[in-house]
Design a protein around this motif. Structure first.
Motif, PDB file in Angstrom:
ATOM      1  N   THR A  77       9.582  93.267 -84.738  1.00 23.59           N
ATOM      2  CA  THR A  77       9.264  92.906 -83.358  1.00 23.59           C
ATOM      3  C   THR A  77       7.756  92.710 -83.213  1.00 23.59           C
ATOM      4  O   THR A  77       6.976  93.544 -83.667  1.00 23.59           O
ATOM      5  CB  THR A  77       9.722  93.999 -82.376  1.00 23.59           C
ATOM      6  OG1 THR A  77      11.147  94.128 -82.447  1.00 23.59           O
ATOM      7  CG2 THR A  77       9.332  93.640 -80.939  1.00 23.59           C
ATOM      8  N   SER A  82       6.885  89.606 -77.811  1.00 26.07           N
ATOM      9  CA  SER A  82       8.242  90.149 -77.639  1.00 26.07           C
ATOM     10  C   SER A  82       9.274  89.421 -78.496  1.00 26.07           C
ATOM     11  O   SER A  82      10.476  89.619 -78.323  1.00 26.07           O
ATOM     12  CB  SER A  82       8.686  90.112 -76.166  1.00 26.07           C
ATOM     13  OG  SER A  82       7.812  90.891 -75.375  1.00 26.07           O
ATOM     14  N   VAL A  84      11.372  88.609 -81.942  1.00 27.05           N
ATOM     15  CA  VAL A  84      11.861  89.364 -83.091  1.00 27.05           C
ATOM     16  C   VAL A  84      12.012  88.394 -84.264  1.00 27.05           C
ATOM     17  O   VAL A  84      12.754  87.412 -84.175  1.00 27.05           O
ATOM     18  CB  VAL A  84      13.219  90.043 -82.787  1.00 27.05           C
ATOM     19  CG1 VAL A  84      13.738  90.777 -84.017  1.00 27.05           C
ATOM     20  CG2 VAL A  84      13.082  90.997 -81.608  1.00 27.05           C
ATOM     21  N   ARG A 198      14.271  85.280 -83.084  1.00 24.58           N
ATOM     22  CA  ARG A 198      15.208  85.489 -81.978  1.00 24.58           C
ATOM     23  C   ARG A 198      14.456  86.182 -80.851  1.00 24.58           C
ATOM     24  O   ARG A 198      13.333  86.649 -81.029  1.00 24.58           O
ATOM     25  CB  ARG A 198      16.425  86.319 -82.391  1.00 24.58           C
ATOM     26  CG  ARG A 198      16.079  87.701 -82.934  1.00 24.58           C
ATOM     27  CD  ARG A 198      17.332  88.499 -83.282  1.00 24.58           C
ATOM     28  NE  ARG A 198      18.141  88.729 -82.107  1.00 24.58           N
ATOM     29  CZ  ARG A 198      17.946  89.742 -81.265  1.00 24.58           C
ATOM     30  NH1 ARG A 198      16.979  90.613 -81.462  1.00 24.58           N
ATOM     31  NH2 ARG A 198      18.719  89.881 -80.215  1.00 24.58           N
ATOM     32  N   GLY A 199      15.063  86.232 -79.673  1.00 21.74           N
ATOM     33  CA  GLY A 199      14.455  86.953 -78.562  1.00 21.74           C
ATOM     34  C   GLY A 199      13.904  86.050 -77.495  1.00 21.74           C
ATOM     35  O   GLY A 199      14.486  85.012 -77.187  1.00 21.74           O
ATOM     36  N   ARG A 200      12.737  86.428 -76.977  1.00 19.76           N
ATOM     37  CA  ARG A 200      12.154  85.779 -75.799  1.00 19.76           C
ATOM     38  C   ARG A 200      12.130  84.269 -75.924  1.00 19.76           C
ATOM     39  O   ARG A 200      11.687  83.735 -76.925  1.00 19.76           O
ATOM     40  CB  ARG A 200      10.736  86.308 -75.597  1.00 19.76           C
ATOM     41  CG  ARG A 200      10.073  85.842 -74.330  1.00 19.76           C
ATOM     42  CD  ARG A 200       8.753  86.553 -74.165  1.00 19.76           C
ATOM     43  NE  ARG A 200       8.119  86.185 -72.923  1.00 19.76           N
ATOM     44  CZ  ARG A 200       7.035  86.798 -72.455  1.00 19.76           C
ATOM     45  NH1 ARG A 200       6.498  87.780 -73.106  1.00 19.76           N
ATOM     46  NH2 ARG A 200       6.500  86.389 -71.319  1.00 19.76           N
TER      47      ARG A 200
END
Length: 201
Positions: A77, A82, A84, A198-200
């Motif tokens: 992370t 933010s 990943v 992945r993520g935000r």
């Protein structure tokens, strides 16, 4: 005009406490904006080359400490964005731009695996866009241009595809070269590395 000035003076006299509160509320933010420019982050450069250069001024949002967290499942992370990232920056070797999407889709459907990553943990991996990929660059480093305290493995001082196609040439797409952090575009038929994120959004 004189009547308007009289009206304004009367309003200000009657409401000066509200004006004061309003100014006092915004004053700290004005000071903060002068000290830290944003939302662009700092570059990571610390070696001074000239008075007033990036290393001396270090404008932008400071990087959090620590910036990266090893999640223990083959993912990392980034506390700055933010996002990943896959801990292994070389899951699939070099791929064409089109095959990069196929490989990442295969990772989500469990048809592809990645060393040190706990398979089936997530199903929303994607090819990063050029802004996301560029956010990893530490311009104070090269070979590769990544922070020396980052927990990534398998990072090559080479080119990595982004999901961003070139507006000027449909057969081209943008990539980041981890040799020195340069951003360029080239033919989608070329084979470069792929770094899932992945993520935000």
């Amino acid at each position: 005009m004189k009547d308007k000035i009289k009206i304004f003076r009367k309003w200000f006299t009657e409401n000066n406490i509200y004006v004061f509160i309003l100014l006092f509320s915004f004053f700290p933010f004005c000071l903060l904006a002068d000290e830290v420019s944003g939302p662009v982050s700092q570059t990571g450069q610390t070696l001074l080359h000239a008075i007033g250069d990036d290393a001396e001024l270090r404008r932008g949002m400071p990087w959090p400490t620590p910036r990266f967290k090893d999640n223990g499942d083959g993912t990392v992370t980034d506390h700055l964005t933010s996002l990943v990232w896959m801990k292994n920056a070389d899951c699939f070797g070099q791929q064409t731009w089109a095959d990069a999407f196929i490989k990442v889709a295969g990772l989500n459907s469990n048809k592809e695996t990645c060393v040190v990553y706990t398979n089936k943990t997530y199903t929303d991996w994607r090819v990063p866009n050029i802004q996301e990929l560029s956010s990893l660059i530490d311009f104070g480093q090269f070979l590769p241009a990544l922070s020396t305290d980052s927990p990534f493995v398998g990072a090559h001082s080479d080119r990595y595809w982004s999901s961003t196609a070139s507006a000027s040439s449909p057969s081209y797409a943008w990539f980041v070269d981890l040799y020195n952090g340069s951003v360029e575009h080239y033919a989608k038929a070329n084979t470069y590395y792929v770094w899932p994120v992945r993520g935000r959004q």
